[in-house]
Design an enzyme around this catalytic site. Sequence first.
Site, PDB file in Angstrom:
ATOM      1  N   GLY A 194       0.701  -1.217   0.165  1.00  0.00           N
ATOM      2  CA  GLY A 194      -0.001  -0.205   0.053  1.00  0.00           C
ATOM      3  C   GLY A 194       0.888   1.025  -0.030  1.00  0.00           C
ATOM      4  CB  VAL A 198      -1.139   2.719   5.232  1.00  0.00           C
ATOM      5  CG1 VAL A 198      -1.843   1.801   5.930  1.00  0.00           C
ATOM      6  CG2 VAL A 198      -2.315   3.704   4.895  1.00  0.00           C
ATOM      7  N   GLY A 199       1.975   2.660   5.522  1.00  0.00           N
ATOM      8  CA  GLY A 199       2.810   1.791   5.787  1.00  0.00           C
ATOM      9  C   GLY A 199       3.957   2.098   7.188  1.00  0.00           C
ATOM     10  CD  GLU A 216       6.906  -5.810  -1.942  1.00  0.00           C
ATOM     11  OE1 GLU A 216       7.060  -5.073  -2.786  1.00  0.00           O
ATOM     12  OE2 GLU A 216       7.642  -6.814  -1.489  1.00  0.00           O
ATOM     13  CB  CYS A 250       2.804   0.016  -7.218  1.00  0.00           C
ATOM     14  SG  CYS A 250       3.066  -1.852  -7.438  1.00  0.00           S
TER      15      CYS A 250
END
Length: 476
Positions: A194, A198-199, A216, A250
Amino acid sequence: MAATTAPTTVTTAVNDARSLFGSGATRPLAARTARLKALRAMLTENQADFEAALWSDLHKSAGEAQLTEISVVLAEIGHTLRHLRRWARPQRGSVPPALWPARARLVSEPLGVVLVIAPWNYPLQLLLDPLVGVLAAGNTAVLKPSELAPATSELVTRLVPRYFPDGAVRVVEGGVPETTELLAQRFDHIVFTGGGMVGRIVMRAAADHLTPVTLELGGKSPVWFDDDARLHQAARRLAWGKFTNAGQTCIAPDYVLTTPDRVPALVDALRTAIADMWGSDPRAGRDYGRIVNERQFDRLVALLEGTDVVIGGESDPADRYIAPTVVTVSADHGPAAVGPDAPHPVLREEIFGPVLPILSVDSPQQAVEVINAWDKPLALYVFTSSARTRRLFEQNTSSGAVVHDAALIHAATTGLPFGGVGASGMGAYHGEHSWRAFSHLKPVLHKPLTPDTLRLAQPPFASRGLRLVQRLMRCG
Ligand code: NAD
């Protein structure tokens, strides 16, 4: 809408996954293989339903759903089934002469319960691809599909108990509250795909339990398009990489760096390539995707304000359609042309949609400066026929991967590790790298009691014995 999950359901899912792991049922090689085959059956026996779910979530055509989601996971399963026995075999470890006689092995063991949190853009692939490695390594899994791809989330939630009746794989549906609840639990590894924001939340929560993470993430993946690149072939590959899944990838090319002289010819070649692949009106065909939701649609349309649109630009909120769009950005720029301080919004953040800015620079060296002035990207694409220019980018920039003369394809190269570096992520997976990421490689050393050579290293130290040990240590 994805169903909400009460906190007790979250706790139950994790506890059940842990007690199944504790029973040892997921460890034998035969059990791992059986679960990989169950995952394969789940995909092959329900292909039409998966295609329909991906159409509903993202307007993905059946062809694109097959190529970029279902087949990618099936290839990963096939590759893993072919090689797992070899990967899992204990390896001999070497022992230095100072410790002879002794035997060392490296024995792989599963980590335990692994949490997989997936995004919405490839909602099936990015949920199940990590799962292949998680199961191959003998773990149990808790899956958290994206709530923003509700049809895929609902289908996976319905099918998983049927194909994994013992509960080796559990699914927890939901959004922020459910993920927050999940992150409060103890896992043995977390794979998160994501955004970086949020990582960071995931990594902070993982730190409370000292849980290792694979992150990732995303970023702005640049393209260098050289004057000597074979214009039409290269432009077609660039357009395909950018506008597949309506740019919501991504590793999509995010922006193009090229020389001012190259811009007009590149724009013409991109226009031809887009029309060739998606027709003169991409909206009318079945092969061009839509933007996932209104929030993303509004964000992307806002990015276009004040840019020079040279291809596309049309949009329709009712259909969440944005045409394949190319914009040229002429700016007085130094190295900070891209990043939070960039003069134009389209160059300030990851685009994650069907908008491709072309930014002109004087030379490949200047392109390197622009790339290095901000976060390390997830991918870098170089279109050139010069080996020297390829080396220039390989040796002077850092990115998750470099691909020459193509885009996206490294994600489907099962033998290569897939992941980012710096702000684009940490850790990598796919194929053997997944198996390693979700296993612990445990050294097992056996030093027989006789002959008791360790005495030489124990007090009281005799100078002759000590000298011998020191000499042997230097031989290691
Ligand atoms: P996101 O970070 O918003 O969400 C990903 C997951 O995190 C979802 O399951 C969501 O429910 C959960 N989540 C969202 N907010 C949360 C919060 N506050 N607390 C806990 N959990 C939360 O990402 P997205 O919008 O789904 O995907 C877009 C981003 O993902 C882009 O930056 C893209 O580059 C990146 N991405 C990376 C890869 C890769 O393989 N490296 C692949 C696809 C997407």
